[in-house]
Design a protein around this motif. Sequence first.
Motif, short mmCIF file in Angstrom:
data_model
loop_
_atom_site.label_atom_id
_atom_site.label_comp_id
_atom_site.label_asym_id
_atom_site.label_seq_id
_atom_site.Cartn_x
_atom_site.Cartn_y
_atom_site.Cartn_z
N LEU A 141 -22.26 -3.86 -89.88
CA LEU A 141 -22.09 -3.06 -91.09
C LEU A 141 -22.20 -1.57 -90.79
O LEU A 141 -21.49 -0.75 -91.37
N GLU A 142 -23.08 -1.19 -89.87
CA GLU A 142 -23.28 0.22 -89.57
C GLU A 142 -22.03 0.89 -89.01
O GLU A 142 -21.82 2.08 -89.22
N SER A 143 -21.20 0.10 -88.34
CA SER A 143 -19.99 0.68 -87.75
C SER A 143 -18.98 1.09 -88.81
O SER A 143 -18.01 1.79 -88.53
N GLY A 144 -19.20 0.68 -90.07
CA GLY A 144 -18.27 1.01 -91.15
C GLY A 144 -18.16 2.50 -91.41
O GLY A 144 -17.16 2.96 -91.97
N ALA A 145 -19.18 3.25 -90.99
CA ALA A 145 -19.15 4.70 -91.20
C ALA A 145 -18.35 5.41 -90.11
O ALA A 145 -18.14 6.63 -90.18
N HIS A 146 -17.89 4.64 -89.12
CA HIS A 146 -17.27 5.29 -87.96
C HIS A 146 -15.85 4.81 -87.67
O HIS A 146 -15.28 5.14 -86.63
N GLY A 147 -15.25 4.05 -88.59
CA GLY A 147 -13.91 3.56 -88.30
C GLY A 147 -13.18 3.04 -89.52
O GLY A 147 -13.80 2.57 -90.47
N ASP A 148 -11.86 3.10 -89.46
CA ASP A 148 -11.01 2.65 -90.57
C ASP A 148 -10.44 1.26 -90.36
O ASP A 148 -9.85 0.69 -91.28
N PHE A 149 -10.59 0.71 -89.14
CA PHE A 149 -10.01 -0.60 -88.84
C PHE A 149 -11.11 -1.57 -88.44
O PHE A 149 -11.98 -1.23 -87.63
#
Length: 241
Positions: free
Chosen positions: A153-161
């Motif tokens: 979930l945390e990676s959601g702030a760092h990518g669009d795909f």
Amino acid sequence: MEVKTRAIVLQTIKYGDAQLIVDFFTEKLGRVSFMVKIPKSSKAKMKRQLFQPLMILNLEFDHRPKANLQRLKDVFIALPFVDLPFSPYKLAMSMFLAELLGQATRNEQVNVPLFSFIEESVAWLDQAQGNYANFHIVFMVRLTFFLGFSPNLESGAHGDFFDLEEGRFVSFVPTHVHYLNKEDSLRMLGLLRLSYETMHLYTMSRLDRNRCVEVILQYYRIHVPGFPELKSFSVLQELFA
């Protein structure tokens, strides 16, 4: 060894005229399969109705570790359902989720947190008076946390795909084909934040809902070896127009 345990029905297969093969996910032993004889007498304790998808039972049996199929000594309902068996929508959901669990937990050993999650989720669905159209989607997403391949979930702030293979959001289009476009990735990020109590706030059409299920099933097929197409999904696709 005599075992007494709570258990959740995952699959029932008719075997001959008076026997069933029943797959359970049990609290104390994980996955266990039984050969169950159904007497013809209406007064008999072993009734087919006990072994419907996601029924929560108390089992007593003499566990034989080397046997593929165990034999029940006693069984009774641990959680009586109020609405689930009588609602076409909830019943279709239970059939779908039982099939999903049957495939996703095939080799699952003892996992008490997973058992508790399933039991509490089924109880919530049974008691729900409305606003449960997204229940199966939230269940599928939350289940991944107990099976060991939850999205980051945390990676959601760092990518669009959303990279389905890596289980995380990335800022670039992956070199393989197993990823979500920006629109589906944004929807996935929203789904990851939902709970049973808040899921009614996330409005979706039937087409959007079915698309979400297709994407999540694709994610399962990538991370669960041998995960097949689910036959019950076709029934679920027609619900909640």
